[in-house]
Design a protein around this motif. Sequence first.
Motif, short mmCIF file in Angstrom:
data_model
loop_
_atom_site.label_atom_id
_atom_site.label_comp_id
_atom_site.label_asym_id
_atom_site.label_seq_id
_atom_site.Cartn_x
_atom_site.Cartn_y
_atom_site.Cartn_z
N ALA A 1 58.55 -80.76 12.14
CA ALA A 1 59.69 -81.32 12.97
C ALA A 1 60.23 -82.46 12.04
N ALA B 1 66.59 -80.39 16.76
CA ALA B 1 65.47 -80.79 15.92
C ALA B 1 64.81 -82.03 16.33
N ALA C 1 59.13 -84.68 21.21
CA ALA C 1 58.30 -84.12 21.76
C ALA C 1 56.66 -84.40 21.12
N THR C 2 57.00 -84.13 20.01
CA THR C 2 55.62 -84.04 19.13
C THR C 2 56.05 -84.79 17.97
N ASP D 1 54.11 -84.08 14.55
CA ASP D 1 54.79 -82.75 13.90
C ASP D 1 55.51 -82.93 12.50
N SER E 1 62.22 -81.34 9.35
CA SER E 1 63.48 -80.68 9.66
C SER E 1 64.49 -81.74 9.88
N ARG F 1 65.02 -83.37 19.53
CA ARG F 1 64.09 -83.27 20.63
C ARG F 1 62.83 -82.89 20.37
N ARG F 2 62.64 -81.71 19.35
CA ARG F 2 61.21 -81.44 19.03
C ARG F 2 60.23 -82.47 18.47
#
Length: 173
Positions: free
Chosen positions: A85, A72, A78-79, A82, A88, A74-75
């Motif tokens: 994300a 989670a 990356a964004t 978001d 989460s 890493r997501r």
Amino acid sequence: MLDLLHEDHEQLDRLCARATTEPKASDVLVAMLARHLSAEEQYLYPAIHSVLPEGPEIAERELAADAELLVALRRLHATPADQAALHSVTERVRAHTRRTDGEVFPALRERCTDTELVRLGNRVEIARSAAPTRPHPGTPSTPPLNKVVDPAIGVVDKVMDALSRRTTWEEDL
């Protein structure tokens, strides 16, 4: 050790809240959480495993939760904008904090001496300073390999942070 990790939990909670309105806070949250998880995997979970009667099961549960949290994270890395994300990661951080602060830390306080906890706290401080500042879900999560791999990856992450001028500490926001 327990006081240091509890302070991390409080800081992580603040960063989760700040990241909803401050984009740079997401970078700091990612870095802080990566450092925190690395230190826990190197020292907290082995202590849990060896000291508590149900320690092996607790350590395995926490390692599995950390693996999910790193994915989670890493997501989010990356964004950063978001919100799903961020949500989460925030929910996983809060669940982690509830489990460790509410269940694990009190049990360790009963079974460890102050000297043992201070010694582990010193090691946690060193581990955090050398730890990666980005999520690396595929790296080893248990000693002895994580004690070798995490500092090496941490050096690379810190060089990348310096080159990109990425903020990784809350006090720099």
